[in-house]
Design a protein around this motif. Sequence first.
Motif, PDB file in Angstrom:
ATOM      1  N   ALA A 101       1.174  -1.130   0.053  1.00 35.45           N
ATOM      2  CA  ALA A 101       0.006   0.217  -0.168  1.00 35.45           C
ATOM      3  C   ALA A 101       0.556   1.114   0.286  1.00 35.45           C
ATOM      4  CB  ALA A 101      -0.715   0.608   1.442  1.00 35.45           C
ATOM      5  N   VAL A 102       0.444   2.285  -0.754  1.00 30.36           N
ATOM      6  CA  VAL A 102       1.161   3.433  -0.668  1.00 30.36           C
ATOM      7  C   VAL A 102       0.904   4.916   0.204  1.00 30.36           C
ATOM      8  CG1 VAL A 102       1.733   4.999  -2.787  1.00 30.36           C
ATOM      9  CG2 VAL A 102       0.670   3.090  -3.211  1.00 30.36           C
ATOM     10  N   SER A 103       2.242   4.814   0.166  1.00 26.66           N
ATOM     11  CA  SER A 103       2.824   6.506   0.990  1.00 26.66           C
ATOM     12  C   SER A 103       1.613   7.851   0.455  1.00 26.66           C
ATOM     13  CB  SER A 103       3.541   5.564   1.561  1.00 26.66           C
ATOM     14  OG  SER A 103       4.029   7.989   2.223  1.00 26.66           O
ATOM     15  N   SER A 104       0.935   8.270   1.174  1.00 28.70           N
ATOM     16  CA  SER A 104       0.372   9.102   0.104  1.00 28.70           C
ATOM     17  C   SER A 104      -0.172  10.915   0.621  1.00 28.70           C
ATOM     18  CB  SER A 104      -0.987   8.390  -0.254  1.00 28.70           C
ATOM     19  OG  SER A 104      -1.151   7.331  -0.566  1.00 28.70           O
ATOM     20  N   GLY A 105       0.623  10.608   1.903  1.00 29.13           N
ATOM     21  CA  GLY A 105       0.466  12.256   2.632  1.00 29.13           C
ATOM     22  C   GLY A 105       1.525  12.996   2.144  1.00 29.13           C
ATOM     23  N   ASP A 106       0.915  13.932   0.806  1.00 31.53           N
ATOM     24  CA  ASP A 106       1.670  15.065  -0.108  1.00 31.53           C
ATOM     25  C   ASP A 106       2.317  15.832   0.719  1.00 31.53           C
ATOM     26  OD1 ASP A 106       1.087  13.880  -2.186  1.00 31.53           O
ATOM     27  OD2 ASP A 106      -0.982  14.489  -1.830  1.00 31.53           O
ATOM     28  N   SER A 107       2.594  16.281   2.322  1.00 33.46           N
ATOM     29  CA  SER A 107       3.470  17.268   2.196  1.00 33.46           C
ATOM     30  C   SER A 107       4.824  16.421   3.001  1.00 33.46           C
ATOM     31  CB  SER A 107       3.171  17.877   4.475  1.00 33.46           C
ATOM     32  OG  SER A 107       3.245  16.644   5.738  1.00 33.46           O
ATOM     33  N   VAL A 108       4.106  15.042   2.853  1.00 32.68           N
ATOM     34  CA  VAL A 108       5.973  14.312   3.439  1.00 32.68           C
ATOM     35  C   VAL A 108       7.607  14.670   2.892  1.00 32.68           C
ATOM     36  CG1 VAL A 108       7.130  12.108   3.679  1.00 32.68           C
ATOM     37  CG2 VAL A 108       4.503  12.530   4.579  1.00 32.68           C
ATOM     38  N   PRO A 109       6.955  14.581   1.152  1.00 30.26           N
ATOM     39  CA  PRO A 109       8.490  14.319   0.162  1.00 30.26           C
ATOM     40  C   PRO A 109       9.087  16.354   0.681  1.00 30.26           C
ATOM     41  CG  PRO A 109       6.583  13.770  -0.926  1.00 30.26           C
ATOM     42  CD  PRO A 109       5.835  13.931   0.344  1.00 30.26           C
ATOM     43  N   MET A 110       8.213  17.040   0.301  1.00 31.86           N
ATOM     44  CA  MET A 110       8.495  18.393   0.419  1.00 31.86           C
ATOM     45  C   MET A 110       9.427  18.488   1.889  1.00 31.86           C
ATOM     46  SD  MET A 110       9.522  20.314  -1.615  1.00 31.86           S
ATOM     47  CE  MET A 110      11.212  21.001  -1.225  1.00 31.86           C
ATOM     48  N   LEU A 111       8.786  17.356   2.393  1.00 39.97           N
ATOM     49  CA  LEU A 111       9.231  17.835   4.545  1.00 39.97           C
ATOM     50  C   LEU A 111      11.119  16.972   4.374  1.00 39.97           C
ATOM     51  CD1 LEU A 111       6.398  18.100   6.740  1.00 39.97           C
ATOM     52  CD2 LEU A 111       7.725  20.218   6.991  1.00 39.97           C
ATOM     53  N   CYS A 112      10.567  16.176   3.332  1.00 41.25           N
ATOM     54  CA  CYS A 112      11.548  15.266   3.781  1.00 41.25           C
ATOM     55  C   CYS A 112      12.814  15.830   3.790  1.00 41.25           C
ATOM     56  CB  CYS A 112      11.778  13.991   3.734  1.00 41.25           C
ATOM     57  SG  CYS A 112      10.981  13.015   4.245  1.00 41.25           S
ATOM     58  N   ALA A 113      13.034  16.502   1.963  1.00 35.60           N
ATOM     59  CA  ALA A 113      13.732  17.086   1.292  1.00 35.60           C
ATOM     60  C   ALA A 113      14.218  18.841   2.227  1.00 35.60           C
ATOM     61  CB  ALA A 113      13.347  17.980   0.255  1.00 35.60           C
ATOM     62  N   LEU A 114      13.355  19.009   2.794  1.00 37.85           N
ATOM     63  CA  LEU A 114      13.866  20.237   3.557  1.00 37.85           C
ATOM     64  C   LEU A 114      15.039  20.173   5.033  1.00 37.85           C
ATOM     65  CD1 LEU A 114      10.289  22.881   3.289  1.00 37.85           C
ATOM     66  CD2 LEU A 114      13.070  22.913   1.902  1.00 37.85           C
ATOM     67  N   GLY A 115      14.597  18.839   5.097  1.00 40.54           N
ATOM     68  CA  GLY A 115      15.129  18.277   6.895  1.00 40.54           C
ATOM     69  C   GLY A 115      14.367  18.405   7.692  1.00 40.54           C
ATOM     70  N   ALA A 116      12.984  18.408   7.744  1.00 37.00           N
ATOM     71  CA  ALA A 116      12.586  17.962   9.065  1.00 37.00           C
ATOM     72  C   ALA A 116      12.484  17.062   9.898  1.00 37.00           C
ATOM     73  CB  ALA A 116      10.973  18.375   8.209  1.00 37.00           C
ATOM     74  N   GLU A 117      12.160  17.686  10.944  1.00 34.18           N
ATOM     75  CA  GLU A 117      12.518  16.688  12.292  1.00 34.18           C
ATOM     76  C   GLU A 117      10.583  16.607  13.264  1.00 34.18           C
ATOM     77  OE1 GLU A 117      16.980  17.655  14.292  1.00 34.18           O
ATOM     78  OE2 GLU A 117      15.036  19.017  15.145  1.00 34.18           O
ATOM     79  N   ILE A 118      10.372  15.723  14.120  1.00 35.38           N
ATOM     80  CA  ILE A 118       9.468  15.461  14.443  1.00 35.38           C
ATOM     81  C   ILE A 118       9.713  15.063  15.890  1.00 35.38           C
ATOM     82  CG2 ILE A 118       8.462  14.858  12.455  1.00 35.38           C
ATOM     83  CD1 ILE A 118       8.221  11.991  13.976  1.00 35.38           C
ATOM     84  N   THR A 119       8.792  15.207  16.913  1.00 39.45           N
ATOM     85  CA  THR A 119       8.445  15.328  18.014  1.00 39.45           C
ATOM     86  C   THR A 119       7.954  14.161  18.895  1.00 39.45           C
ATOM     87  OG1 THR A 119       9.545  17.401  18.622  1.00 39.45           O
ATOM     88  CG2 THR A 119       8.706  16.166  20.956  1.00 39.45           C
ATOM     89  N   LEU A 120       8.275  12.931  18.824  1.00 34.12           N
ATOM     90  CA  LEU A 120       7.004  12.344  19.399  1.00 34.12           C
ATOM     91  C   LEU A 120       6.894  11.714  21.258  1.00 34.12           C
ATOM     92  CD1 LEU A 120       8.572   9.366  17.346  1.00 34.12           C
ATOM     93  CD2 LEU A 120       6.560  10.797  16.707  1.00 34.12           C
ATOM     94  N   HIS A 121       6.022  11.575  21.651  1.00 35.67           N
ATOM     95  CA  HIS A 121       5.451  11.697  22.837  1.00 35.67           C
ATOM     96  C   HIS A 121       4.956  10.673  23.491  1.00 35.67           C
ATOM     97  CE1 HIS A 121       4.496  14.650  26.464  1.00 35.67           C
ATOM     98  NE2 HIS A 121       3.787  13.581  27.060  1.00 35.67           N
ATOM     99  N   SER A 122       5.482  10.313  24.619  1.00 32.13           N
ATOM    100  CA  SER A 122       4.902   9.096  25.355  1.00 32.13           C
ATOM    101  C   SER A 122       4.591   9.061  26.349  1.00 32.13           C
ATOM    102  CB  SER A 122       5.791   7.829  24.624  1.00 32.13           C
ATOM    103  OG  SER A 122       6.525   7.422  25.371  1.00 32.13           O
ATOM    104  N   THR A 123       4.649   8.206  27.450  1.00 39.06           N
ATOM    105  CA  THR A 123       4.718   8.415  29.236  1.00 39.06           C
ATOM    106  C   THR A 123       5.933   8.208  29.423  1.00 39.06           C
ATOM    107  OG1 THR A 123       3.488   5.987  29.005  1.00 39.06           O
ATOM    108  CG2 THR A 123       2.589   7.063  29.405  1.00 39.06           C
ATOM    109  N   GLU A 124       6.574   7.603  27.997  1.00 38.70           N
ATOM    110  CA  GLU A 124       8.317   7.917  28.599  1.00 38.70           C
ATOM    111  C   GLU A 124       8.900   9.199  28.621  1.00 38.70           C
ATOM    112  OE1 GLU A 124       9.548   3.992  26.619  1.00 38.70           O
ATOM    113  OE2 GLU A 124       8.161   3.006  27.856  1.00 38.70           O
ATOM    114  N   GLY A 125       8.299   9.900  27.751  1.00 35.74           N
ATOM    115  CA  GLY A 125       8.820  11.403  27.727  1.00 35.74           C
ATOM    116  C   GLY A 125       9.315  11.671  25.905  1.00 35.74           C
ATOM    117  N   GLU A 126      10.325  12.194  25.820  1.00 33.81           N
ATOM    118  CA  GLU A 126      10.031  12.908  24.261  1.00 33.81           C
ATOM    119  C   GLU A 126      11.486  12.230  23.395  1.00 33.81           C
ATOM    120  OE1 GLU A 126       7.553  16.732  24.030  1.00 33.81           O
ATOM    121  OE2 GLU A 126       9.530  16.626  23.726  1.00 33.81           O
ATOM    122  N   ARG A 127      11.101  12.284  22.708  1.00 33.73           N
ATOM    123  CA  ARG A 127      12.540  11.707  21.567  1.00 33.73           C
ATOM    124  C   ARG A 127      11.984  13.063  20.290  1.00 33.73           C
ATOM    125  NH1 ARG A 127      12.276   7.043  17.939  1.00 33.73           N
ATOM    126  NH2 ARG A 127       9.981   5.946  18.118  1.00 33.73           N
TER     127      ARG A 127
END
Lengths: 191, 340
Positions: free
Chosen positions: B159-185
């Motif tokens: 099945a196909v990855s279809s989020g249209d903001s993704v390729p441009m954000l990857c090209a620009l070197g974006a980072e994400i923050t993931l949050h859980s009960t164990e903290g952030e990364r």
Amino acid sequence: MDSQDQKAGEHQQVFRLLNVNGEPHQTGFSVHHSLLEVLREQLNLTGTKHGCELGECGTCTVLIDGQPVLSCLELAAECEGREITTVEGMMDGNDLHPLQEAFADLGAAQCGYCTPGILVTAKALLEENPEPTRDEIVSALAGNLCRCTGYHKILEGIEWAAAKMRGDNDYTPPKEAIYGDPLPGEGDSHA
Amino acid sequence: MLRLPAFQFHAPETAADAARILAEDPANTRVVAGGTDLWPNMKRRHQGAKTIVSLRSIPEMSGICVDDEGGVIIGATTTLDQITRNETVQEKYPTLVKAIASISSPVLRNTGTIGGNLCLDTRCTYYNQNEEWRRSISYCMKAEGEVCWVAPSSPRCWAVSSGDSVPMLCALGAEITLHSTEGERIVPLAELFNDDGMHYLTKRPDEILTRVRIPAPSGERTGWWKLRRRGSIDYGVLSVAVAGWCSGETTDRIEIWLGSVGSTPVRCSESIDHLIGKPLTAETIAEAAALARKGDGANPLGNTDFAPQWRGKMIEKYVDAVLREVAGLPVERLVPHHGS
Ligand SMILES: Cc1cc2nc3c(=O)[nH]c(=O)nc-3n(C[C@H](O)[C@H](O)[C@H](O)COP(=O)(O)OP(=O)(O)OC[C@H]3O[C@@H](n4cnc5c(N)ncnc54)[C@H](O)[C@@H]3O)c2cc1C
Ligand code: SF4
Ligand code: FES
Ligand code: FES
């Protein structure tokens, strides 16, 4: 979960004060019900239509705090405290909204199924941009499908309503909008 | 009416509360932001959950700001419409605005969020169908079944990855923050994706994506094009994002990313290696575009709109066109341009 919320069998029931077309409605429903279901089935506001129910057609569009939103993909439970406007709320007393008037006069509705969604979407557009270009209207309506009209009369209706709302009484819709396009070879038969 | 299945519903007011509820039973709980992907999927019964946690009442997860280094931080529940209207984003990343303004339709962008776009479920013609349709041909492995209808001898889902903001954000070197009960990364966005249509994200089910950070612009020239049947509503079948950093004639660094051609966004590393250290001319661009079609998992299969062979050819055409646009060379329009 809200303190008032209850469980009825397997279904979590919620009670919400929904403000629709300026009227408060204290309503109870299952939490997984969409705003579209609650408007049509609980509040009997059947002006808002159900089409695909998957976000693809736009006929279920309503305004939430003035912004067009698909009611088939909105949980009614999350709409408390927000101003909901449906097509039923567009009239001012017994007077049609200029958009409704222009749509009726031009025949911009054929089966009429897409009309409620298009009217509220156009209302939001004209409130933000009183003099939209044809391209801006097309872009604003890009989520609303119409299977009947071919869109021309819808666009012309919105342009006419925009002129009326700006107080531009000199504006007249193109003759083709009223009489239809001349047949090939007939030239300008409405001259 | 096509109705949602019943679920228990929570609308916490902090990310910490949302993470706590999610941690109680991550396998049977899903978060929802705009719901423009999750609700249709649940209505068609190919995704489900006993408990839904809405992220919409969490103020800290919404909004756009600039950090000390000039990078832009976008909260995960910021709507696509809010992003395209934001002056800072318009000024710093005009091509990202173009990509986001192409997503779905204006009314869907009023509710769809950036976090939802990054975590968007992968798509397939045999999967995004209602329950009766899928039952009638017997379910596929992504939802309840055993086989893949696109590649029946394959052990995996395509099945196909279809989020249209993704390729441009990857090209620009974006980072994400993931949050859980164990903290952030904090992880690079490109590392969020896993090459498997079923298990398409590397994040744990108990993690919430709370924000995206895009580095400050540093002189890059960017371009982005998307191919789809209609100018609105339809998902893309190909998107191409390019960010290039040049000094004089020479390409110092370039990022070329494709969307909707595999189960992850695809980095065209052979094309990139070919261009580094060279000028962007019609010839080097044509060579790089030919390499993009071959390498790195760009593998259009028969599970989206349009024939796979044609989509394969369009990869080369589109990469060529976007690189030419970035290089300031004349570009022939390949398909009629529609408003978004
Ligand atoms: C008719 C139609 C056409 C569309 N066309 C396009 C298109 O052309 N291009 C495109 O990219 N998209 C398209 N979409 C999909 C969608 O509108 C957007 O991708 C939108 O950005 C999804 O965001 P959302 O907030 O609505 O997601 P949701 O439905 O709320 O969530 C999507 C998924 O991400 C998860 N999720 C959401 N937020 C978070 C978070 N913060 N942390 C962890 N997980 C999270 C959810 O659990 C869910 O699995 C279309 C949708 C429809 C209905
Ligand atoms: S690629 Fe195969 S397994 Fe995956 S959704 Fe499509 S048919 Fe199902
Ligand atoms: S019924 Fe809501 S978009 Fe079609
Ligand atoms: S008038 Fe019939 S769908 Fe628009």
